[in-house]
Design an enzyme around this catalytic site. Structure first.
Site, short mmCIF file in Angstrom:
data_model
loop_
_atom_site.label_atom_id
_atom_site.label_comp_id
_atom_site.label_asym_id
_atom_site.label_seq_id
_atom_site.Cartn_x
_atom_site.Cartn_y
_atom_site.Cartn_z
CG HIS A 202 -1.86 1.21 1.15
ND1 HIS A 202 -2.89 1.32 0.23
CD2 HIS A 202 -1.83 2.38 1.82
CE1 HIS A 202 -3.46 2.50 0.39
NE2 HIS A 202 -2.84 3.15 1.34
CG ASP A 473 -5.05 -8.63 -3.98
OD1 ASP A 473 -3.97 -8.69 -3.36
OD2 ASP A 473 -6.05 -8.04 -3.54
CB CYS A 520 -8.30 -1.29 -11.88
SG CYS A 520 -8.72 -2.70 -10.83
#
Length: 592
Positions: A202, A473, A520
């Site tokens: 992140h 992911d 994305c």
């Protein structure tokens, strides 16, 4: 003395400035800058905490039984001495006055300075006093937290002035929590350095979203770098240079100027439509985290929002969930800022590297699982909290009355989840109808980020209007790599044949079914993958606004029909990256 620290480059460019250390305390500490008017109040908070802790320690001494060991009383005396030492609170005051840190951050910063001084002492007894200092600081932080809990409000106000004067600031930390990153995103830092993390952690994603250089996974940076050291962050090579020589400093200043000129040149493409040489129009959408980011998306030339990460509305709230009205206003603001362009809102994706501040009963079970990336997160958490989920969906549907909204569901892996979502949507629309709340049609999409979803995509497609491939992911789960763990970061490979097979087949199947498909994840914003995704048939990319110009430049120079001729060889290759590089280079030469 000059030295280098090596890590993982995650956000390109060069940053030069003074180090600001965020110490990792066993007590959670908020980090924010305060305005000038709040400086006296923050100093008083620190002094009140000192007085409160002093009273506690004196009380402990008075209540000590007569048979208590003499060493215990001596230890309390040491703590009292440290508490009143000007090197602790006096210097903490200076951090507040000069840097405008909040009191907790100022105290943690001074702890870091003093702890290093203790570490360098030759005397074993004095070195061991560091633990006493840490205990005193934790008592002070606890006293400040208790004061806030009683309704004494601190000056929790992020400001956007650089109180370090003319010197840019670079943030150095063991790790940075997503909640803190959102605070720092609106602040004054010109670069980030962390001990842990990978290319798609992140911290890395937010650093790229801020368009500032960052190096993660350095392991030792927060221990080796000191407050106010001069530091260079080379975000291209992953090198951090501490206290550089004048010659090295001048070389990097030159590179910095060259980077700024290149950025200005690319900015001129803002209003140029993204069309390939063979006439294929490409959608370049933006990833955003807060409604205010939509303004940057429009300014960068985005043709819509491909990913609104709604979970950031749930953070920095002390564990309190946002109300339906708060969410509605946020989604409405984003929709209106996009001026008629579509906005894709992803339902809340908490968990893994984005936990909430405080956990509910269901979340508590999640917090203690061994691998939170595979625990109760994303749509699993939403379905486990149906009231919260319906509240968010109502807010999203209400905002649809003000512009085009698409609904994106993260981490879907089962048809049963799709059926529950559809039933929940039916109930939500019925509730809005009963309340007389206006809304319009909202397209439903799912994220392809679990290999199971990619494999069973033909079963999912009849139930949805579009799909969005979340490569971060998808790579993590396909390769069984924790993308936030620097120890295995070298194994995180977007060019892995299995990853490319899943992406290519997902794009092909969605297009064959007449469903729109986008990417994305971070691959979409990396110009190194633009030709590859074009040759796979992708026509919709979503990335941070700052990445749009470089990707657009690559698209304007590409011939998608010629590029796709290379796809079979790439997918069949043992070394897809090398095969793609040779094939695309040959295509480029033929075009020019």
């Amino acid at each position: 003395m000059s030295f280098q620290v090596f890590g993982i480059p995650v956000s390109r460019g060069v940053a030069i400035g003074r180090a600001v250390l965020v110490a990792s305390s066993r007590v959670d500490v908020a980090h924010y800058f305060i305005d000038e008017a709040h400086v006296p109040g923050e100093i008083k908070r620190a002094l009140r905490a000192r007085d409160e802790v002093a009273r506690e320690l004196e009380s402990l001494k008075e209540d000590m039984p007569e048979d208590a060991p003499h060493e215990l009383a001596a230890l309390l005396d040491v703590h009292l001495m440290l508490l009143h030492d000007e090197a602790l609170l006096g210097a903490t005051r200076q951090w507040i006055v000069e840097r405008h840190y909040n009191a907790e951050w100022a105290l943690s910063a001074q702890l870091e300075v003093l702890a290093r001084q203790f570490d360098e002492m030759e005397d074993d007894y004095l070195r061991e006093r560091k633990a006493d200092l840490e205990q005193v600081v934790e008592r002070l932080l606890g006293a400040m937290a208790a004061e806030l809990g009683k309704g004494q409000v601190g000056a929790a106000q992020v400001v956007q002035r650089d109180f370090a004067g003319e010197d840019p600031l670079l943030l150095v930390a063991a790790d940075i929590a997503p909640a803190d990153m959102m605070q720092f995103k609106r602040s004054v830092f010109h670069g980030f350095i962390t001990d842990i993390g990978g290319k798609t952690s992140h911290t890395a994603i937010v650093a790229r979203s801020m368009d500032i250089p960052a190096v993660v996974g350095t392991r030792e940076a927060s221990r080796l770098i000191r407050q106010d050291d001069w530091v260079i962050i080379d975000g291209d090579s992953g090198v951090v240079i501490v206290n550089p020589s004048p010659i090295v400093l001048e070389e990097y200043r030159f590179r910095q100027r060259q980077s700024e000129l290149e950025r200005a040149r690319l900015a001129r493409l803002r209003h140029t439509p993204a069309v390939t040489l063979d006439g294929e129009r490409i959608e370049l959408h933006a990833n955003i985290e807060l409604p205010a980011d939509a303004v940057s998306a429009v300014e960068a030339g985005a043709t819509g929002v491909g990913l609104f990460r709604s979970e950031f509305l749930f953070m920095n709230r002390g564990g309190e969930l946002p109300t339906e009205e708060e969410q509605f206003q946020a989604y409405k603001a984003a929709v209106e800022a996009m001026k008629g362009m579509p906005v894709t809102i992803r339902t809340v994706d908490v968990g893994a590297d984005k936990p909430l501040d405080r956990m509910s009963a269901n979340e508590l079970r999640h917090e203690h699982v061994l691998n939170p990336a595979m625990g109760l997160r994303a749509i699993r958490w939403s379905l486990a909290e149906p009231s919260m989920f319906r509240q968010q969906l109502r807010a999203i549907y209400r905002a649809s009355a003000f512009g085009k909204i698409r609904l994106l569901i993260p981490m879907v892996a089962h048809l049963s989840e799709i059926r529950q979502i559809l039933e929940t949507l039916r109930r939500v629309k019925q509730q809005l109808d009963d309340a007389g709340q206006p809304y319009t049609h909202v397209d439903l999409g799912v994220m392809i980020e679990i290999p199971a979803a990619a494999v069973m995509l033909p079963l999912l497609l009849p139930h949805v209007d579009f799909v969005s491939i979340g490569t971060n992911d998808l790579i993590q789960y396909t390769l069984a790599i924790d993308r936030a763990d620097e120890a295995v970061a070298h194994l995180y490979d977007p060019w892995h044949p299995a990853v490319l097979q899943l992406i290519a087949s997902s794009i092909a199947q969605a297009r064959a079914a007449g469903k729109s498909v986008s990417v994305c994840g971070e691959m979409a914003g990396d110009a190194a993958f633009t030709d590859l995704l074009l040759c796979m048939g992708l026509r919709s990319f979503s990335m941070h606004p700052s990445q749009i110009p470089s990707v657009k430049q690559r698209i304007l120079r590409a011939d998608s029909q010629k590029l796709k001729l290379a796809l079979p060889a790439i997918l069949a290759s043992e070394d897809p990256e090398k095969t793609a590089s040779l094939a695309f280079a040959a295509t480029s030469q033929r075009l020019h």
